[in-house]
Structures are given as C-alpha cells and as structure tokens.
Design a protein around this motif. Structure first.
Motif, PDB file in Angstrom:
ATOM      1  N   MET A  23      35.258  25.644   8.354  1.00 25.05           N
ATOM      2  CA  MET A  23      36.320  25.773   8.928  1.00 25.05           C
ATOM      3  C   MET A  23      36.454  27.049  10.441  1.00 25.05           C
ATOM      4  N   LEU A  24      35.322  27.812  10.072  1.00 29.81           N
ATOM      5  CA  LEU A  24      35.316  28.957  10.929  1.00 29.81           C
ATOM      6  C   LEU A  24      34.768  28.566  12.392  1.00 29.81           C
ATOM      7  N   ILE A  25      33.785  27.670  12.361  1.00 29.71           N
ATOM      8  CA  ILE A  25      33.278  27.246  13.742  1.00 29.71           C
ATOM      9  C   ILE A  25      34.367  26.314  14.228  1.00 29.71           C
ATOM     10  N   PHE A  26      34.854  25.492  13.456  1.00 25.17           N
ATOM     11  CA  PHE A  26      35.976  24.743  14.125  1.00 25.17           C
ATOM     12  C   PHE A  26      37.105  25.629  14.759  1.00 25.17           C
ATOM     13  N   SER A  27      37.435  26.383  13.900  1.00 24.02           N
ATOM     14  CA  SER A  27      38.258  27.608  14.419  1.00 24.02           C
ATOM     15  C   SER A  27      38.071  27.956  15.657  1.00 24.02           C
ATOM     16  N   SER A  43      45.732  15.440   8.022  1.00 27.22           N
ATOM     17  CA  SER A  43      45.480  15.812   6.820  1.00 27.22           C
ATOM     18  C   SER A  43      44.343  16.335   6.203  1.00 27.22           C
ATOM     19  N   GLN A  44      43.328  15.998   7.091  1.00 28.13           N
ATOM     20  CA  GLN A  44      42.009  16.449   6.778  1.00 28.13           C
ATOM     21  C   GLN A  44      41.761  17.899   6.860  1.00 28.13           C
ATOM     22  N   LEU A  45      42.790  18.391   7.701  1.00 29.73           N
ATOM     23  CA  LEU A  45      42.627  19.710   7.823  1.00 29.73           C
ATOM     24  C   LEU A  45      43.249  20.644   6.994  1.00 29.73           C
ATOM     25  N   VAL A  46      44.213  19.906   6.300  1.00 31.81           N
ATOM     26  CA  VAL A  46      45.111  20.905   5.669  1.00 31.81           C
ATOM     27  C   VAL A  46      44.326  21.671   4.481  1.00 31.81           C
ATOM     28  N   THR A  47      44.778  22.949   4.541  1.00 32.97           N
ATOM     29  CA  THR A  47      44.200  23.869   3.393  1.00 32.97           C
ATOM     30  C   THR A  47      45.043  24.719   2.831  1.00 32.97           C
ATOM     31  N   GLN A  48      44.846  25.254   1.714  1.00 31.14           N
ATOM     32  CA  GLN A  48      45.553  26.211   0.897  1.00 31.14           C
ATOM     33  C   GLN A  48      45.991  27.321   1.773  1.00 31.14           C
ATOM     34  N   ASP A  49      45.103  27.996   2.580  1.00 30.75           N
ATOM     35  CA  ASP A  49      45.437  29.281   3.128  1.00 30.75           C
ATOM     36  C   ASP A  49      45.165  28.951   4.718  1.00 30.75           C
ATOM     37  N   PRO A  50      46.060  28.258   5.353  1.00 32.87           N
ATOM     38  CA  PRO A  50      45.605  27.872   6.589  1.00 32.87           C
ATOM     39  C   PRO A  50      45.349  29.357   7.512  1.00 32.87           C
ATOM     40  N   TYR A  51      46.067  30.186   7.289  1.00 35.12           N
ATOM     41  CA  TYR A  51      45.720  31.373   8.209  1.00 35.12           C
ATOM     42  C   TYR A  51      44.271  31.892   8.018  1.00 35.12           C
ATOM     43  N   ALA A  52      43.898  32.009   6.862  1.00 34.76           N
ATOM     44  CA  ALA A  52      42.510  32.540   6.596  1.00 34.76           C
ATOM     45  C   ALA A  52      41.451  31.481   6.987  1.00 34.76           C
ATOM     46  N   ASP A  53      41.790  30.411   6.686  1.00 35.61           N
ATOM     47  CA  ASP A  53      40.707  29.474   7.315  1.00 35.61           C
ATOM     48  C   ASP A  53      40.767  29.181   8.602  1.00 35.61           C
ATOM     49  N   ASP A  54      41.829  29.565   9.337  1.00 33.52           N
ATOM     50  CA  ASP A  54      41.892  29.373  10.722  1.00 33.52           C
ATOM     51  C   ASP A  54      41.897  30.930  11.314  1.00 33.52           C
ATOM     52  N   PHE A  55      41.314  31.892  10.834  1.00 34.46           N
ATOM     53  CA  PHE A  55      41.459  33.291  10.991  1.00 34.46           C
ATOM     54  C   PHE A  55      41.110  33.450  12.425  1.00 34.46           C
ATOM     55  N   TYR A  56      39.846  33.175  12.787  1.00 37.00           N
ATOM     56  CA  TYR A  56      39.432  33.392  13.933  1.00 37.00           C
ATOM     57  C   TYR A  56      40.396  33.049  15.079  1.00 37.00           C
ATOM     58  N   ALA A  57      40.727  31.654  15.077  1.00 38.54           N
ATOM     59  CA  ALA A  57      41.851  31.157  16.146  1.00 38.54           C
ATOM     60  C   ALA A  57      42.982  31.694  15.992  1.00 38.54           C
ATOM     61  N   GLN A  58      43.404  32.285  14.918  1.00 31.83           N
ATOM     62  CA  GLN A  58      44.870  33.117  14.871  1.00 31.83           C
ATOM     63  C   GLN A  58      44.870  34.359  15.424  1.00 31.83           C
ATOM     64  N   VAL A  59      43.899  35.144  14.864  1.00 32.26           N
ATOM     65  CA  VAL A  59      43.626  36.497  15.542  1.00 32.26           C
ATOM     66  C   VAL A  59      43.318  36.444  16.942  1.00 32.26           C
ATOM     67  N   TYR A  60      42.828  35.611  17.261  1.00 30.14           N
ATOM     68  CA  TYR A  60      41.930  35.653  18.853  1.00 30.14           C
ATOM     69  C   TYR A  60      43.459  35.179  19.458  1.00 30.14           C
ATOM     70  N   GLY A  61      44.094  34.236  19.048  1.00 31.75           N
ATOM     71  CA  GLY A  61      45.254  34.042  19.713  1.00 31.75           C
ATOM     72  C   GLY A  61      46.416  35.058  19.875  1.00 31.75           C
ATOM     73  N   ALA A  62      46.482  35.887  18.838  1.00 36.38           N
ATOM     74  CA  ALA A  62      47.211  36.974  18.751  1.00 36.38           C
ATOM     75  C   ALA A  62      47.082  37.970  19.704  1.00 36.38           C
ATOM     76  N   ILE A  63      45.526  38.219  19.802  1.00 39.83           N
ATOM     77  CA  ILE A  63      44.890  39.137  20.662  1.00 39.83           C
ATOM     78  C   ILE A  63      45.337  38.649  22.001  1.00 39.83           C
TER      79      ILE A  63
END
Lengths: 95, 981
Positions: A1-5, B490-510
């Motif tokens: 998921m990291l690289i996807f992200s 639905s394939q992308l649904v995870t238990q912790d969406p923030y952690a799994d999408d950490f980079y994009a989340q933080v990057y977006g925030a920055i």
C-alpha cells in the motif's frame, strides 16, 4: 500500500517508466491502482528510432507486473516522509 | 333470372336459348360479323391482310393453317364440346392480357381466331373426323347423326344462303330438299377447296407437325416409362389415354391454343383409324396447347429479355458515352486551366499581338464549347440522343460541381469570346487587366470551392469514423461502471486507512499547509465497521462528487462486509468439504510479491555482539573489528573495571556506523510513535485517558532522550555518541523533530552538548575539504551534510539560543573561546553560523537592557563584563585572518587568482559578511577601525566590480555583491555609495 500511496500523490506529474522489455516510457501519470498498473498520458518513448511502432501512441496502460523501474520527479517526493512511511510499514509488518 | 324485372346481361345465355329455340331470325337480326373465309365468296382479303410487326406471329402462335376445335364456341350443344366451353372463359382474359403485350401479336391472334367459328360446318360435316366425337365408334358414323344434329349444323350455311328464303316462309319439301342438297354439295365443294388450300398451305408445316408429334410420342413413352404405376395407365388401354390428363383442368388452365393442323384437315387422315386418331389428336391438342402456352410464355419472356437486353445495351452505351464525356470534359477543363495559366503568362510576358493571336486561336473553340454547354439543358434529355451530341444526354448524370464548373467555364469562355470580338482596339490593356482580374478571381473561387470540398470530405470521413467507433457506446451503463469502481475500491479497504495511506495523507497535509489551506482532517473515507479507504491527496473535493462519495461509501462498506463474511465462512472447518481441486487460501487483496525477504527476527538481535550481521553493512568496520576485536574487548573490560573503581565514568568505543544507524532507526520509530500518539491525542475532558496518554508519551520521550545519549559524559567517547548519531544525514534530520517533542530544558542540554562537541562534528572537522573548486564525490557528500546541518541542526537550536539568557550564552561562548577552536571555527560555515547566532542574541539582549524592557531576565553587569572580555579576546584572535574568513579568498589563494574570479563567491561569502556585520556591531571604535583596515581591500574590490561592472558578472550577481558589502558597512554606519574609487 505504501508505493500505491506514494503514486497517488504523483498523479499529473511526469514520470519515466522502465519496462522489463527495456522500453522506457515517459509520460504524465494519470492513475495507479493497487496492482501498480499505470496509466500514462502524452507518452514519449526513449530511443524512438528503435521503437517506431510507439511513435503514434499517445497514451497507454501499463500492467504493473511488467514495470522494472519508475523514475519519480525528485521535487515531488518527500524523501523523509517516504522514509517515515517505510518505517511505519515495517513496524506494522513486525507486529 | 329476369324474375325481378332485371334485364340480365347474360347475353351468352340468351343467345344460346334463342339459338336452341330455332331463333334463326334472332341470329340473323343480330349484326353478327360474317366471315367468309374459305367459302366461295371469300375474297381472299384475309390473306392479303398484312399488318406491321407480324413477323413474329408465326413463331408466337404457330402457322395460320392449323386451327383446332377449341375455338368451336358455337358447338355448345355437343356434350363433349362443353368441355371446351371453359376454355373460352379462360381464353378471353388471356387475349386481354396479350393485348397489353406488344400489340401486333395479339392483333394477329384475334385475327386468327375469327375463321375458326366459320369453319364449324367443316367440323360437323360428315367427313370431318370430329363428327365422330360423341360416338365411341367413329367408323359407324351415319347420316342420321347428321339428321339429328343437322338443325344446328346447317344453321350457319342455312342462315347464310337460305336465310332470306326461310323468312319468306313458303317452301316446298322438294325445294327444301334440293336446297339442302345444293347446300351440302356446296359445302362439300367448299370443304374440298378449303382442304386443298390448306393442304397446300400447310404441307410443309404438317410434316413438321408430324415430326413433332412423333417426338412428342417418344417423349410420352419416355414419360410413361418414368411413371409406370400411374393410375391413368391402368384405367385406359391406350398410351394416349393414359397420358391424357384431366381435360377440364387442362382446358381451364390453358390459354388459347394454336390449332392443330389435323383438326383443320380431317380428310387427310380419313384412311386411318379415326377414333384413335381423334384420341391422339385430343392428346396432341392438349399437349400442343401446353406447348403453345410454354412457347408463348417463352416467347414473351424472350421478347422481354430482348427488350431488356436492348435497354441494357442502350444504358451501357449511354454509360460509356458518359464516361467518355467526363473524360473529355476533364481534359477540356485541364486544357482550359492550362490555357488560363498560359493566357496569364502570355498576357504578362508576350507582346499584345501575340497574346491576341493566342486569344483568337482558342476563343472560337471555347465559344463552341459554350454553345455545346448551352445545349446541355434538360430539355434535350431524351434517352436516344444521337451520338454526335455527346454532352446533352449525359449532363444529368454529371456531379453537381462539375456542372457548376462547366457553367463557370462556359461563362468565362463567352466573356472571353466577346472581349476578343471587340478586337485589340482602344482600351485593350484595361480589358486585359479586367480579364486578368476576373480570371484570378475565378481561379481563386475554384480553388476555394475545391478546398471546401476537401474539407467537407475530411469532415465526413471523421464523422464516419466516429460513427464507426460509437457502435460500442453505452455498452456499459453508468451503474455498471459504478459497480466496477466499487468493486475496485472495496479492494482498497483496510482497517487503518490512515496508516496504510500514510504517505499520501501526510504529504497532502504538508501540501495543504504549504498552500495555506487549513484542513486538519484526514483525507480518509472511514466506514462504520472500522475499515476505510485512503483517498490520497484529493485536492478537488466539492460539488457533485460529495454525494457520490457518500453513496459509494455505503455500497463499498456493504461489499466489504459481505466479503468479510464470506472470508469467515471460508475459514470455518467445513469449507473444504466437498471441494475439488485447488483451494487457494489467498485473500482478495492482491499485494505485489515482495522480492526482498529480510529476516526481521535476526536483525532485532544486538548488532554489537553479532559480527556476522554487521559484516554486510560495512566491510571496513567488520575487518577492523575482526582484527582488533579481541584486544579491544580486553582493553574495554580493563577500562570498565578501572572506571568503576575511579569516578564512575564509563569510557566506551565510539559508535560504529551500523550501531549508529540501528540506534537512529529505533529513535525514528520512537519519534514516529510519539507523533502518532500526539495525533491521536484524546480530548483533555476524558481525564483518565488523557493522563494515561500523557504518561505514555512522556515515557517515550524520556526514552528518546536517553537513547540520544545527550546526558552521557563528554568523555564517554570521541566522538561523543550523540555526535555519532547526528553524523548521518538522517540523524541530523531527526533533530528538528526531536526538538518539537522536547521541552526547553532538554534542548538546552542538547545545545550545550552540541557546542561542547562542536569540533567533533563531521561538518566542522572536514570543513577544509570544502575549500576546493573540485567537484568530487566526497565534496558533494560533505556539501550535502553541511546543508543538512545548517537546515536541521542549526534550525533546531536557533529557537533555543533565541530564548537563551545571557548566562547561558556567555557560558557556551566560553566553551568555544579557545585559540585553536576559534581559528578552526571561523573557517567553517557551521562555526560562522553558530557565532553569528550568539552575537545576534547578545545584541538583542543588549538592546533589551538599553530599552529597559522587562520581558526576560536581564543580564547582570558581571555577565556583560565577561561578555566584553570574551569579545575582545575573540576579536584579537580574528584580527590577523580577517580576510581568510571569506571562502572565496581561501579558494582564490588555492587557485592563485583573485577572489573576484571565484564562481559563486558572493553566495559563499554572504554568511561571512553577516558574521562580520554582527562583529562590527559589538566592536568599539578602535576595533571598527581595525575591521575597516583589515577588510578595506576586499570591500573596495567588491564595490568596484559591482558598480563598474568589470568582468562578465550578471546584474543579479553585482547586486548581491553590493548588498553583501552593504550589510557589513551598514553595521559600521557606512554605505557603499560613500565609497569613491
């Protein structure tokens, strides 16, 4: 998921995708999915003389499994953040 | 049927009735056309009758001689002839039809029909083979038959000859008898005559007919052989009988047949067995009829085909002509265009006389053409236009544009003709110019037309293509697409969406914070069941998509829940029961396969003791350790024993590169943990949770402080463990984040440690390496390190110094104040930066004293005293090498040139100018004088190159250079503009 992200943050940026068949395609990243399939727009192939069949192609969809490297625009990648994200990922895996 | 007073139209019925009732008078009164063919008074006009287009009649209807009994319409009294009656009704519309066909044959047909009725007597005469028809035995035909039937059969001759006498009413039997005999004789004669005539006429035809009969017979035999079990054959003894189809049907179905010769010339066959002949004839007649019908049809078809062929030929001819015409037309057009061009050229280049000649030579032709074009009006568009008028008939087929061009050209030609007719008189030049202009315009117009056509064609092609492609439009409805999208999501649904999408989340925030959009919320789609999807950057949020998002959220959640349920069912014990083949335990989530399989459990063991794991990190390290390992271990143990004995200080070997990295990674994990915890900070209202959170956070922060080894004694190792930790770039980059977590007191400890260990820093020790113009890898690496130090470490200690009190500043300054240290320090960028920070802080503090603002604890006079003392000391240390502070000067010394020629000198020198400015602020007059004299040369050089533009410096560089100098001069109360060169 990291690289996807990471790729999610790179949409509409110019990237170079090197394929396993040594084709190198530069284009605007339009979208990426969880398989890291890549959709490129306004593509240009490196060494066009060797790949004349690609000259007329304007956009493409690349299956994730055939990608060898993707060259990212350095100015659009937060290396430190990427490191952090990687750490988190490994931390999750360790658990 | 006249019961109701209606006068029936059934003339045939009436006539029949009258006829039977001996209504001879009625027959006579009727104006019946009387035909006298073959009788004595026959004038033979019928033979002479020759109408146009009769040539094919024989072919169509057979020879005129043979007339069968089918046209014996008056013989209705005979029972077997009633069979023929329907043929009449069938016959009548047929002639009507045939009349619609080419008229000549039908005329002939009707013409032929007429004699048949007049020859009835021949049929019913004694010698006629037909008279035996009612009897089974034809040979036993008797006169009584004539007698019984004579009233009818003598009708016609009687009416012809005796009619008027009968009407008179008075006749003796003898007279009547005589007359009858005479009539019979006459009839006989007539018949003989007729016979002879017909025989002569039909001799050749007859033979042909016979041949035909034979052929038919053969055919019949063949036919019979083919159908031996036919019921007809069983019924009748003769072949002819067997072959005879049901007569009634045959008759109704057949059109008026051509008469068989035998029926008209019965005497010819008298010697033969008449009954058989008759049967045969019947048969033949029928066959003849069929044949005739076929022939007729064939004939008609042939005619039609011929007509069609003719038409086609005509069309082909026309088409050919048309093509020729078009070809000619094109050629003409080409010629004309060429002519126009030539004309223009001629008019321009060649003498008027010549051009005129040219004109005359061509213009009449053009005029003729024009006339011909004029003939192309639709009025002349008859299909059979002679060949020598080529355009006329084909103009209609020509494409519109050609017609138009034609017309245009014709006009042009006419105009030209007229103009040439006027002769090369008075204003020839004007006329020519006008013509030229016109022609130009026309050419232009034509060109435009062509272009428009081309464009139109292009557009059409495009439309076609689009139409072709749009076949597949709307194969999927929007809901289909949405469904697929949802499946994908639905394939992308995870238990912790923030952690799994950490980079994009933080990057977006920055990114958002950089753009000034204050949105603290995560770009995460959370579901009620705990799962969620990271949405990445998602800059474009509002509008229609919002509601779509909500809808999608609900549906995706349902999909995910269902999938989860299914998964649960699968993992239950019975899921493999009855399963055939491979059952994959793979989840629906398809993550890329990891190629690097690092054993994480091994890595977590202590790296210090494990040489093997260290080996792959640094070969140099490992080899060194291998060699000195044992000795060092012994020495260490000895030292430890000693240390415990003395002052409790444990001296250690400095951290290896790998140790540093491992420690740093652990530190990073801790920092990340803290950062995550801070993000998940519970609200202060929930006291218990909040307190727990606080203690946990503090515990981790304590751990970080310990692991940074800031509190280790300075003598623990050289370099100090902390210095080792901030040697890698990621160590340096860790400091700002740690600084955010630590409170001020801990940061001051950290600052003190950095200052105390300043000379141990890699960026300081290796700084002289930077004084080179070479671009080696080491230099680049060091450059990057220095940059990282300035950006991370100095930035993180800056707020600490900015808040530091005089005591701390003086204390730290005191640590640095050492001859050797200062000499090294001022030659490095980090050193200059640090000193500048101290000087500016002291300046701020002094300013506070001067203004008397009671913001902070004011420096005590003793501290100020110490400061001045230290400053003087420093100044004295710097005074001899003032010029060497500048990196550009140092580089120039190395390269044996002046500092002005050093590329990028101004950027490198800027921090030094700033440092000198802060130095100058604190200096007394004597010190300022010393500064000016020491830097005079450089200042003058800089100002001179900046103002006079020596060398090839850009405007920007000159401005920067001047600004640098001014920073320093302003601190002294001077300006570069005051300097006169």
């Amino acid at each position: 998921m990291l690289i996807f992200s990471v790729f999610k943050t790179l949409t509409d940026q110019t990237v170079s995708v090197e394929l396993k068949n040594d084709l190198s395609i530069t284009g605007t990243l339009k979208s990426v999915d969880q398989f890291l399939n890549i959709r490129l727009d306004n593509i240009k192939v490196q060494d066009e003389a060797r790949h004349p069949h690609m000259m007329a192609v304007k956009n493409c969809f690349i299956r994730g499994s055939v990608v060898r490297y993707v060259q990212l625009p350095a100015e659009h990648v937060d290396t430190q953040l990427l490191e952090d994200a990687t750490r988190r990922e490994t931390a999750v895996q360790k658990r | 049927m006249s019961f109701f007073g209606f006068e029936q139209n059934n003339d045939l019925e009436n006539e029949k009735r009258r006829f039977l009732e001996g209504g001879l008078s009625g027959a006579k009164q009727e104006d019946v056309a009387v035909y006298t063919w073959g009788e004595e008074n026959y004038d033979g006009l019928g033979d002479a009758l020759l109408e146009g287009g009769d040539e094919l009649n024989d072919e169509t209807f057979g020879a005129t001689g043979d007339i069968g009994k089918d046209f014996d319409f008056s013989g209705t009294a005979l029972p077997e002839h009633e069979k023929a009656a329907p043929s009449q009704s069938a016959h009548l519309p047929q002639t009507g039809q045939s009349q619609q066909q080419p008229s000549q044959p039908s005329q002939k047909a009707s013409h032929l029909e007429s004699p048949h009725s007049s020859q009835l007597d021949a049929i019913w005469g004694n010698k006629s083979p037909f008279s035996v028809l009612p009897r089974s035995n034809g040979s036993s035909r008797a006169v009584d038959q004539l007698a019984t039937q004579s009233p009818k059969y003598t009708h016609k001759p009687a009416s012809l000859n005796l009619g008027p006498d009968l009407h008179k009413g008075v006749h003796t039997l003898e007279e009547i008898e005589k007359e009858m005999l005479a009539a019979a004789a006459a009839q006989h004669r007539l018949q003989q005559q007729q016979q002879q005539q017909q025989q002569q006429q039909q001799a050749d035809e007859h033979s042909l007919q016979r041949e035909l009969q034979q052929l038919q017979l053969q055919e019949q035999m063949l036919h019979q052989q083919h159908q031996p079990a036919s019921p007809n054959l069983l019924q009748s003894p003769t072949r002819a009988h067997a072959q005879r189809p049901p007569v009634g049907i045959q008759h109704t179905a057949t059109p008026p047949p051509r008469m068989h010769p035998h029926s008209q010339s019965p005497r010819f066959h008298q010697q033969q067995q008449q009954h058989q002949i008759h049967l045969l004839q019947m048969q033949q007649q029928q066959q003849q009829q069929q044949r005739q019908l076929l022939e007729l049809q064939e004939q008609r078809e042939r005619q039609q085909r011929q007509q069609l062929l003719q038409l086609q030929e005509q069309l082909k001819l026309e088409e050919l002509e048309r093509q020729q015409q078009q070809h000619r037309l094109q050629q003409q057009q080409l010629q004309e265009q060429q002519y126009i061009q030539n004309h223009l050229i001629h008019q321009r280049g060649i003498s008027p006389a010549l051009s005129d000649l040219h004109h005359r030579g061509l213009s009449p032709a053009m005029g003729e053409r024009a006339r011909r074009v004029g003939r192309q009006s639709p009025a002349v568009m008859t299909p059979q236009v002679p060949l020598d008028v080529p355009f006329a008939q084909n103009m209609q087929y020509l494409p519109q544009n050609i017609q138009m061009q034609q017309r245009l050209l014709a006009e042009m030609a006419q105009a030209e003709f007229l103009s040439t007719m006027q002769g090369p008189g008075h204003s020839e030049r004007d006329a020519r110019e006008a013509r030229e202009l016109q022609e130009m315009l026309r050419v232009e117009a034509m060109r435009k037309i062509m272009e428009a056509e081309r464009m139109e064609e292009k557009r059409k092609r495009k439309l076609d293509k689009i139409a072709h492609m749009s076949r597949y439009n709307d194969l999927m409805t929007q809901s289909d697409k949405d469904f697929i999208t949802r499946i994908q999501v639905s394939q992308l649904v995870t238990q912790d969406p923030y952690a799994d999408d950490f980079y994009a989340q933080v990057y977006g925030a920055i990114l958002r914070s950089r753009m000034g959009i204050a949105t603290s919320e995560d770009r995460v789609l959370r579901f009620g069941s705990g799962g969620g999807v990271g949405l990445g950057l998602g800059q474009k949020v509002p509008g229609r998509r919002q509601s779509a998002m909500q809808r999608m959220e609900a549906q995706v959640e349902r999909i995910v829940n269902n999938a989860r349920l299914r998964e649960k069912e699968k993992t239950s014990l019975n899921n493999l029961q009855g399963a055939l083949g491979r059952t994959s335990g793979r989840s629906y989530k398809a993550a890329p396969r990891q190629l690097l399989q690092v054993d994480t459990s091994n890595a977590s063991t202590s790296p210090t003791t494990s040489h093997v794991t260290a080996a792959h990190i640094s070969k140099a390290d490992s080899t060194k350790q291998e060699g000195e390992g044992a000795a060092r271990e012994a020495a260490k143990m000895g030292r430890e024993a000693l240390a415990v004995a003395t002052e409790g200080l444990v001296r250690r070997e400095p951290l290896t590169h790998r140790e540093t990295l491992v420690k740093l990674e652990h530190l990073y994990d801790l920092v990340l943990d803290v950062e995550q915890r801070r993000r998940d900070q519970p609200p202060p209202e929930e006291v218990e949770e909040f307190e727990q959170w606080t203690t946990e956070c503090n515990a981790i922060i304590d751990q970080i402080f310990d692991e940074l080894m800031v509190s280790e004694p300075l003598e623990t190792s050289k370099p100090h463990p902390f210095v080792s930790l901030i040697t890698p770039i990621k160590g340096k980059k860790l400091l700002p984040r740690v600084a955010r977590i630590f409170e001020l007191q801990r940061m001051q400890v950290l600052l003190t440690l950095i200052v105390a260990c300043f000379l141990q820093l890699d960026v300081v020790t290796q700084a002289p390496l930077l004084d080179t113009l070479e671009e080696t890898r080491e230099v680049k690496e060091l450059e990057a390190q220095t940059q990282a130090f300035q950006n991370s470490v100095v930035q993180s200690i800056l707020p600490v110094i900015a808040k530091a009190q005089m005591r701390l500043v003086v204390g730290l300054f005191g640590i640095l104040l050492d001859e050797c240290t200062i000499q090294t320090l001022v030659m490095t960028r980090p050193g200059i930066a640090l000193l500048t920070l101290f000087f500016s802080r002291v300046e701020v503090l002094r300013h506070n004293v001067a203004t008397g603002s009671e913001v902070e604890e004011l420096p005590t006079p003793e501290e100020m005293q110490r400061w001045h003392m230290m400053y003087n000391l420093l100044f004295d240390m710097l005074r001899p090498h003032l010029q060497l502070l500048f990196p550009s000067v140092r580089l120039a010394l190395q390269a044996n040139t002046t500092f002005v020629n050093i590329p990028n000198a101004d950027v490198m020198d800027q921090p030094v100018w700033q440092f000198l400015a802060t130095l100058a602020v604190h200096a007394n007059e004597e010190q300022q004088q010393a500064l000016v004299t020491g830097l005079r040369e450089i200042v003058l050089e800089n100002v001179a190159t900046a103002t006079k533009g020596w060398g090839n410096d850009s405007e920007e560089r000159r401005r920067l250079r001047l600004a640098n100098v001014n920073i320093f001069l302003h601190a002294l109360g001077l300006d570069s503009s005051q300097i006169t060169l």
